[in-house]
Enzyme design. Structure first.
Site, PDB file in Angstrom:
ATOM      1  N   TRP A  25       0.791  -1.265   0.000  1.00 58.96           N
ATOM      2  CA  TRP A  25       0.000   0.000   0.000  1.00 58.96           C
ATOM      3  C   TRP A  25       0.816   1.303   0.000  1.00 58.96           C
ATOM      4  O   TRP A  25       0.983   1.899  -1.066  1.00 58.96           O
ATOM      5  CB  TRP A  25      -1.014  -0.025   1.154  1.00 58.96           C
ATOM      6  CG  TRP A  25      -1.742   1.264   1.387  1.00 58.96           C
ATOM      7  CD1 TRP A  25      -2.213   2.115   0.435  1.00 58.96           C
ATOM      8  CD2 TRP A  25      -2.065   1.853   2.654  1.00 58.96           C
ATOM      9  NE1 TRP A  25      -2.839   3.189   1.032  1.00 58.96           N
ATOM     10  CE2 TRP A  25      -2.763   3.057   2.392  1.00 58.96           C
ATOM     11  CE3 TRP A  25      -1.875   1.474   3.985  1.00 58.96           C
ATOM     12  CZ2 TRP A  25      -3.245   3.891   3.405  1.00 58.96           C
ATOM     13  CZ3 TRP A  25      -2.358   2.306   4.988  1.00 58.96           C
ATOM     14  CH2 TRP A  25      -3.032   3.493   4.698  1.00 58.96           C
ATOM     15  N   GLN A  31       7.904   4.716  -1.002  1.00 56.69           N
ATOM     16  CA  GLN A  31       9.046   4.557  -0.084  1.00 56.69           C
ATOM     17  C   GLN A  31      10.092   3.597  -0.635  1.00 56.69           C
ATOM     18  O   GLN A  31      11.263   3.704  -0.311  1.00 56.69           O
ATOM     19  CB  GLN A  31       8.570   4.040   1.278  1.00 56.69           C
ATOM     20  CG  GLN A  31       7.744   5.035   2.073  1.00 56.69           C
ATOM     21  CD  GLN A  31       7.188   4.396   3.331  1.00 56.69           C
ATOM     22  OE1 GLN A  31       6.319   3.519   3.260  1.00 56.69           O
ATOM     23  NE2 GLN A  31       7.656   4.818   4.492  1.00 56.69           N
ATOM     24  N   TYR A  58      -3.179   1.745  -5.531  1.00 51.66           N
ATOM     25  CA  TYR A  58      -1.903   1.926  -4.824  1.00 51.66           C
ATOM     26  C   TYR A  58      -0.885   2.593  -5.746  1.00 51.66           C
ATOM     27  O   TYR A  58      -0.529   2.052  -6.803  1.00 51.66           O
ATOM     28  CB  TYR A  58      -1.357   0.584  -4.296  1.00 51.66           C
ATOM     29  CG  TYR A  58      -2.196  -0.044  -3.196  1.00 51.66           C
ATOM     30  CD1 TYR A  58      -3.265   0.634  -2.617  1.00 51.66           C
ATOM     31  CD2 TYR A  58      -1.925  -1.324  -2.727  1.00 51.66           C
ATOM     32  CE1 TYR A  58      -4.037   0.058  -1.614  1.00 51.66           C
ATOM     33  CE2 TYR A  58      -2.690  -1.913  -1.717  1.00 51.66           C
ATOM     34  CZ  TYR A  58      -3.747  -1.203  -1.177  1.00 51.66           C
ATOM     35  OH  TYR A  58      -4.511  -1.785  -0.191  1.00 51.66           O
ATOM     36  N   SER A 156     -14.020  -5.580   0.464  1.00 45.96           N
ATOM     37  CA  SER A 156     -13.181  -4.929   1.468  1.00 45.96           C
ATOM     38  C   SER A 156     -13.988  -3.819   2.127  1.00 45.96           C
ATOM     39  O   SER A 156     -14.497  -2.926   1.442  1.00 45.96           O
ATOM     40  CB  SER A 156     -11.910  -4.355   0.828  1.00 45.96           C
ATOM     41  OG  SER A 156     -11.124  -3.731   1.819  1.00 45.96           O
ATOM     42  N   TRP A 211      -6.161  -5.999   7.392  1.00 41.48           N
ATOM     43  CA  TRP A 211      -5.174  -4.945   7.081  1.00 41.48           C
ATOM     44  C   TRP A 211      -4.835  -4.034   8.266  1.00 41.48           C
ATOM     45  O   TRP A 211      -5.569  -3.988   9.234  1.00 41.48           O
ATOM     46  CB  TRP A 211      -5.592  -4.135   5.867  1.00 41.48           C
ATOM     47  CG  TRP A 211      -6.872  -3.360   5.862  1.00 41.48           C
ATOM     48  CD1 TRP A 211      -8.081  -3.803   5.386  1.00 41.48           C
ATOM     49  CD2 TRP A 211      -7.106  -2.005   6.267  1.00 41.48           C
ATOM     50  NE1 TRP A 211      -9.025  -2.806   5.483  1.00 41.48           N
ATOM     51  CE2 TRP A 211      -8.463  -1.685   6.018  1.00 41.48           C
ATOM     52  CE3 TRP A 211      -6.289  -1.007   6.822  1.00 41.48           C
ATOM     53  CZ2 TRP A 211      -9.028  -0.433   6.302  1.00 41.48           C
ATOM     54  CZ3 TRP A 211      -6.847   0.246   7.102  1.00 41.48           C
ATOM     55  CH2 TRP A 211      -8.193   0.516   6.846  1.00 41.48           C
ATOM     56  N   LEU A 214      -0.856  -3.058  12.577  1.00 41.50           N
ATOM     57  CA  LEU A 214      -0.123  -2.211  13.524  1.00 41.50           C
ATOM     58  C   LEU A 214      -0.675  -0.789  13.526  1.00 41.50           C
ATOM     59  O   LEU A 214      -0.019   0.133  14.024  1.00 41.50           O
ATOM     60  CB  LEU A 214       1.375  -2.208  13.172  1.00 41.50           C
ATOM     61  CG  LEU A 214       2.055  -3.582  13.229  1.00 41.50           C
ATOM     62  CD1 LEU A 214       3.484  -3.508  12.709  1.00 41.50           C
ATOM     63  CD2 LEU A 214       2.036  -4.125  14.657  1.00 41.50           C
ATOM     64  N   GLY A 291       2.653  -4.709   6.493  1.00 45.77           N
ATOM     65  CA  GLY A 291       3.280  -3.681   5.676  1.00 45.77           C
ATOM     66  C   GLY A 291       4.649  -3.435   6.274  1.00 45.77           C
ATOM     67  O   GLY A 291       4.825  -3.543   7.487  1.00 45.77           O
ATOM     68  N   ASN A 301       8.637  -8.657  12.324  1.00 46.19           N
ATOM     69  CA  ASN A 301       7.215  -8.996  12.289  1.00 46.19           C
ATOM     70  C   ASN A 301       6.994 -10.481  11.981  1.00 46.19           C
ATOM     71  O   ASN A 301       6.138 -11.130  12.582  1.00 46.19           O
ATOM     72  CB  ASN A 301       6.487  -8.111  11.272  1.00 46.19           C
ATOM     73  CG  ASN A 301       6.579  -6.635  11.643  1.00 46.19           C
ATOM     74  OD1 ASN A 301       7.031  -6.291  12.739  1.00 46.19           O
ATOM     75  ND2 ASN A 301       6.162  -5.762  10.750  1.00 46.19           N
TER      76      ASN A 301
HETATM   77  P1  NDP Z   1       0.600  -1.810   9.343  1.00 46.78           P
HETATM   78  O1  NDP Z   1      -0.471  -1.241  10.174  1.00 46.78           O
HETATM   79  O2  NDP Z   1       1.282  -3.029   9.851  1.00 46.78           O
HETATM   80  O3  NDP Z   1       1.661  -0.655   9.075  1.00 46.78           O
HETATM   81  C1  NDP Z   1       2.856  -0.949   8.413  1.00 46.78           C
HETATM   82  C2  NDP Z   1       3.858   0.185   8.627  1.00 46.78           C
HETATM   83  O4  NDP Z   1       4.202   0.288  10.009  1.00 46.78           O
HETATM   84  C3  NDP Z   1       5.147  -0.077   7.906  1.00 46.78           C
HETATM   85  O5  NDP Z   1       5.095   0.277   6.557  1.00 46.78           O
HETATM   86  C4  NDP Z   1       6.109   0.768   8.725  1.00 46.78           C
HETATM   87  O6  NDP Z   1       5.886   2.150   8.438  1.00 46.78           O
HETATM   88  C5  NDP Z   1       5.609   0.489  10.131  1.00 46.78           C
HETATM   89  N1  NDP Z   1       6.177  -0.749  10.710  1.00 46.78           N
HETATM   90  C6  NDP Z   1       5.883  -2.032  10.385  1.00 46.78           C
HETATM   91  N2  NDP Z   1       6.574  -2.897  11.145  1.00 46.78           N
HETATM   92  C7  NDP Z   1       7.318  -2.156  11.983  1.00 46.78           C
HETATM   93  C8  NDP Z   1       8.229  -2.486  13.003  1.00 46.78           C
HETATM   94  N3  NDP Z   1       8.489  -3.752  13.325  1.00 46.78           N
HETATM   95  N4  NDP Z   1       8.830  -1.466  13.671  1.00 46.78           N
HETATM   96  C9  NDP Z   1       8.570  -0.159  13.366  1.00 46.78           C
HETATM   97  N5  NDP Z   1       7.708   0.203  12.392  1.00 46.78           N
HETATM   98  C10 NDP Z   1       7.091  -0.781  11.711  1.00 46.78           C
HETATM   99  O7  NDP Z   1       0.056  -2.221   7.906  1.00 46.78           O
HETATM  100  P2  NDP Z   1      -0.366  -1.310   6.640  1.00 46.78           P
HETATM  101  O8  NDP Z   1      -1.163  -0.146   7.069  1.00 46.78           O
HETATM  102  O9  NDP Z   1       0.833  -1.092   5.807  1.00 46.78           O
HETATM  103  O10 NDP Z   1      -1.344  -2.328   5.890  1.00 46.78           O
HETATM  104  C11 NDP Z   1      -0.829  -3.573   5.436  1.00 46.78           C
HETATM  105  C12 NDP Z   1      -1.427  -3.899   4.093  1.00 46.78           C
HETATM  106  O11 NDP Z   1      -2.849  -4.034   4.220  1.00 46.78           O
HETATM  107  C13 NDP Z   1      -1.254  -2.845   3.000  1.00 46.78           C
HETATM  108  O12 NDP Z   1       0.003  -2.896   2.374  1.00 46.78           O
HETATM  109  C14 NDP Z   1      -2.349  -3.242   2.044  1.00 46.78           C
HETATM  110  O13 NDP Z   1      -1.950  -4.344   1.273  1.00 46.78           O
HETATM  111  C15 NDP Z   1      -3.462  -3.652   2.997  1.00 46.78           C
HETATM  112  N6  NDP Z   1      -4.406  -2.532   3.231  1.00 46.78           N
HETATM  113  C16 NDP Z   1      -5.673  -2.652   2.735  1.00 46.78           C
HETATM  114  C17 NDP Z   1      -6.597  -1.668   2.885  1.00 46.78           C
HETATM  115  C18 NDP Z   1      -7.968  -1.841   2.334  1.00 46.78           C
HETATM  116  O14 NDP Z   1      -8.746  -0.868   2.307  1.00 46.78           O
HETATM  117  N7  NDP Z   1      -8.331  -3.010   1.854  1.00 46.78           N
HETATM  118  C19 NDP Z   1      -6.268  -0.396   3.580  1.00 46.78           C
HETATM  119  C20 NDP Z   1      -4.913  -0.371   4.104  1.00 46.78           C
HETATM  120  C21 NDP Z   1      -4.052  -1.414   3.940  1.00 46.78           C
HETATM  121  P3  NDP Z   1       7.046   3.257   8.315  1.00 46.78           P
HETATM  122  O15 NDP Z   1       7.431   3.316   6.896  1.00 46.78           O
HETATM  123  O16 NDP Z   1       6.344   4.485   8.757  1.00 46.78           O
HETATM  124  O17 NDP Z   1       8.179   2.850   9.190  1.00 46.78           O
END
Ligand code: NDP
Length: 323
Positions: A25, A31, A58, A156, A211, A214, A291, A301
């Site tokens: 996403w 990034q 995306y 979704s 999704w 975190l 993510g 993770n």
């Molecule tokens: P998370 O809530 O897990 O957030 C991920 C982000 O948190 C990372 O990109 C990173 O951000 C930070 N992070 C992750 N692991 C760590 C760690 N161990 N330590 C420190 N920071 C960490 O998930 P996403 O919000 O990215 O969602 C995951 C997936 O779900 C998306 O890629 C997409 O495929 C799906 N999605 C679907 C949606 C829908 O409407 N259907 C909506 C949103 C997501 P940073 O770069 O800031 O460090």
């Protein structure tokens, strides 16, 4: 150390999906450019992740283009991974938005091209569309499945009653019903998975690909003392997230996060692992989509699977008491 992956059935379907999967996403294109995206996706695949989540919106299609190049470059067998797309926001024109038969067909064909695959394993309706009858959407998905362009379709963030209508329409006209829903699920957002969808799990065997486990990073504790400079709140186009993280509501959440941090410390794991493990404990979660913008995050993770024995029912109760 290589993580031992767990595989779960996607609802009542026969498809086995890794309990931890990977989505692109915010990260792909914004990034991570192709080289770093390849490295992180390969790390996931080599550690047993078999599902990669994507969507037409995306990075306005760029995310699928990058993932397509990676799938081509790595040469992974098409029978070794599951890839998805989501349709709803395909552009600005009236024909490019929503769940009409036309946009579903166009959206699928465009995603196949960008991802460079012959079929999508999972195809999601990214949001409900109030202006298209659910019957039209179910019929369009059924056609794609009969054509072999999609294997399983889902929704979704649909309301339980909208998903129920999709099942009823499918049964009435002998069409393919949905297999899975993709809702948000984390310690701060629980109602769909823990309440609204319970009848759907029971009656239809609905699968889930959840999704933001975190809450965009909030549940790692990294926002407890301000915004780290390389985090997603500074990505162009995600100013809304920064505003959300500055809100009173988030400030209240951070108070909770600090309490959760002490539980994680007590059991000797990171807060990210505690948060992911808490989601994994729910048997109605088929897969958690992770993510990550850095390989080290993904590594931490994925290692959640190695510490699950520390997240006992007692610890889950302790967490729930704090939420
Ligand atoms: P998370 O809530 O897990 O957030 C991920 C982000 O948190 C990372 O990109 C990173 O951000 C930070 N992070 C992750 N692991 C760590 C760690 N161990 N330590 C420190 N920071 C960490 O998930 P996403 O919000 O990215 O969602 C995951 C997936 O779900 C998306 O890629 C997409 O495929 C799906 N999605 C679907 C949606 C829908 O409407 N259907 C909506 C949103 C997501 P940073 O770069 O800031 O460090």
């Amino acid at each position: 150390m290589k993580t031992d992956m767990e595989y779960r059935r996607l609802g009542k379907s026969g498809l086995k999906v890794s309990a931890l999967s990977f989505g692109s996403w915010v990260t792909f294109s914004n990034q991570l450019k192709e080289k770093d995206a390849l490295e992180i996706m390969s790390y996931a695949y080599d550690n047993g992740v078999n599902f990669f989540d994507n969507a037409e919106i995306y990075a306005n299609g760029e995310s699928e283009i990058i993932m397509g190049k990676i799938l081509k470059k790595t040469g992974w067998g098409r029978d070794t991974y599951i890839v998805s797309s989501k349709v709803f926001w395909g552009g600005e024109l009236p024909t490019q938005i929503g769940l009409s038969r036309k946009h579903i067909m166009d959206g699928c064909h465009a995603a196949l091209k960008r991802l460079q695959v012959d079929y999508l394993d999972l195809f999601f309706c990214h949001r409900p569309d109030q202006e298209t009858p659910i019957e039209e959407t179910v019929r369009a998905m059924d056609v794609l499945i009969r054509q072999g362009k999609v294997l399983y379709w889902g929704t979704s963030e649909w309301e339980a009653k909208q998903i129920t209508e999709a099942y009823e329409v499918a049964a009435k006209y002998n069409l393919t019903p949905p297999t899975m829903e993709q809702p948000e699920y984390n310690m701060f957002n629980r109602s769909k998975i823990e309440m609204d969808y319970l009848p759907l799990f029971k009656k239809y065997g609905l699968g889930t690909t959840t999704w933001s486990p975190l809450a965009s990073g909030l549940l790692t504790g990294k926002y407890n003392h301000g915004f780290p400079s390389n985090s997603r709140v500074y990505v162009e186009g995600y100013e809304w997230l920064r505003e959300q993280f500055e809100s009173e509501e988030t400030i209240r959440k951070i108070v909770v996060v600090k309490k959760l941090e002490s539980i994680a410390k007590k059991v000797g794991i990171s807060l990210a692992q505690l948060s992911l493990g808490w989601c994994l404990k729910n048997p109605n979660v088929s897969t958690i989509i992770l993510g990550a913008s850095q390989k080290s995050q993904l590594k931490e993770n994925l290692a959640t699977l190695d510490i699950m024995d520390r997240i006992t029912d007692k610890i889950v109760k302790e967490i729930n008491d704090k939420l």
